[in-house]
Design a protein around this motif. Sequence first.
Motif, PDB file in Angstrom:
ATOM      1  N   ASN A 174       0.825  -1.208   0.000  1.00 31.12           N
ATOM      2  CA  ASN A 174       0.000   0.000   0.000  1.00 31.12           C
ATOM      3  C   ASN A 174       0.860   1.260   0.000  1.00 31.12           C
ATOM      4  O   ASN A 174       0.544   2.240  -0.678  1.00 31.12           O
ATOM      5  CB  ASN A 174      -0.935   0.006   1.207  1.00 31.12           C
ATOM      6  N   THR A 175       1.943   1.221   0.740  1.00 29.26           N
ATOM      7  CA  THR A 175       2.860   2.363   0.761  1.00 29.26           C
ATOM      8  C   THR A 175       3.493   2.565  -0.607  1.00 29.26           C
ATOM      9  O   THR A 175       3.633   3.699  -1.086  1.00 29.26           O
ATOM     10  CB  THR A 175       3.958   2.149   1.817  1.00 29.26           C
ATOM     11  N   GLU A 235       0.863   4.089  -2.936  1.00 33.15           N
ATOM     12  CA  GLU A 235       0.676   5.514  -2.653  1.00 33.15           C
ATOM     13  C   GLU A 235       1.839   6.334  -3.209  1.00 33.15           C
ATOM     14  O   GLU A 235       1.644   7.442  -3.729  1.00 33.15           O
ATOM     15  CB  GLU A 235       0.550   5.735  -1.145  1.00 33.15           C
ATOM     16  N   ASN A 248       1.668   9.260  -6.043  1.00 30.38           N
ATOM     17  CA  ASN A 248       2.219  10.594  -5.767  1.00 30.38           C
ATOM     18  C   ASN A 248       3.295  11.001  -6.772  1.00 30.38           C
ATOM     19  O   ASN A 248       3.972  12.011  -6.583  1.00 30.38           O
ATOM     20  CB  ASN A 248       2.789  10.637  -4.347  1.00 30.38           C
ATOM     21  N   THR A 289      -5.641  -0.087  -5.992  1.00 35.08           N
ATOM     22  CA  THR A 289      -5.611   1.322  -5.590  1.00 35.08           C
ATOM     23  C   THR A 289      -5.138   2.194  -6.747  1.00 35.08           C
ATOM     24  O   THR A 289      -5.693   3.275  -6.996  1.00 35.08           O
ATOM     25  CB  THR A 289      -4.671   1.512  -4.382  1.00 35.08           C
ATOM     26  N   ARG A 316      -7.652   4.660  -9.321  1.00 36.49           N
ATOM     27  CA  ARG A 316      -7.404   6.094  -9.500  1.00 36.49           C
ATOM     28  C   ARG A 316      -7.610   6.516 -10.954  1.00 36.49           C
ATOM     29  O   ARG A 316      -8.178   7.571 -11.231  1.00 36.49           O
ATOM     30  CB  ARG A 316      -5.969   6.411  -9.070  1.00 36.49           C
TER      31      ARG A 316
END
Length: 331
Positions: free
Chosen positions: A4-5, A8, A12, A41, A45
């Motif tokens: 998950n990190t 993300e 970004n 995830t 997006r």
Amino acid sequence: MNWNTLAESVLNGNPINETEALSILTADDDELLPLMHAAFTIRKRYYGKLVKLNQIINTKSGYCPEDCGYCSQSSISSAPIEKYTMLTKEEIVKGAKQAHELQVGTYCIVASGRGPLPRDFETVVDAVKEIKENYPMKICACLGILNSRQAERLKEAGVERYNHNINTSEDHHSSITTTHTYNDRVATLEKVKEAGISPCSGVIVGMGETYEDLVKMAFALKALDADSIPVNFLHAIPGTPLEHLDELNPRFCLKVLALFRFVNPTKEIRISGGREVNLRSLQALGLYAANSIFVGNYLTTDGQASTADHKMLEDLGFEIEYSALPEKETC
């Protein structure tokens, strides 16, 4: 690895590196669900829960002079496939009508061979023009190696996308085929882009490549800026040089799809040939990384029934990305 990190970080604007990409392929199976959640995830997006449907029409089967080891249509294959010369314009247009009825968003016109023969090329051009007049779908052509003028004419006819897969890594390419080079494939993709056509290029997984080869493939397609990336999983066909290979399992196939989503976060990732025999009961999970599938049959192998694909999307709570034909005005 905290998937998950990592997701993300990608969202970004921080691309993953080759070491992180390799860690996706080598992840323990116990990490599979967290990995697919992280891939979703990223997918969500850019694509939400939409799935694009693609359908192939094999307009010319067999009689190919190339020696691609995976292909039942190649000159060195003894696979018992149906062989025929170019379909008529009317047959190609009829296929588009059937695809439209299945809510297909991209209709893929494929022909075997090193490159298109002049008469065959004109048939495709004429068919594309008629399809574009009647059906609101994208046209993808896959006719082999092109020159610049052919690419321009396809663009003028209405072709939005051209498929020419790199298939494998540059280092592994000569193990798969010797009648053309990796750079020949890249050159065609560059001509397509110069003509203003969206490049579609993907891979075939399970042809004896290493994990490092797979990572190189994902990054090569990123460098080529391929808008659509079909990820095929080898369906070993008796009579082809690769008929003996059986390297894949569903869990690894899912990791491959996650790899391509992490490396190419904004691009269309399509689960393509071999998904039924390699992903098997885990096909639906693949769509947590990919946002596109083929429906119907492939070139010389059978696919899953289109009704089963539509039901799978319904069960997932996903929606088909599709534009309906506008209502015609009545007198």
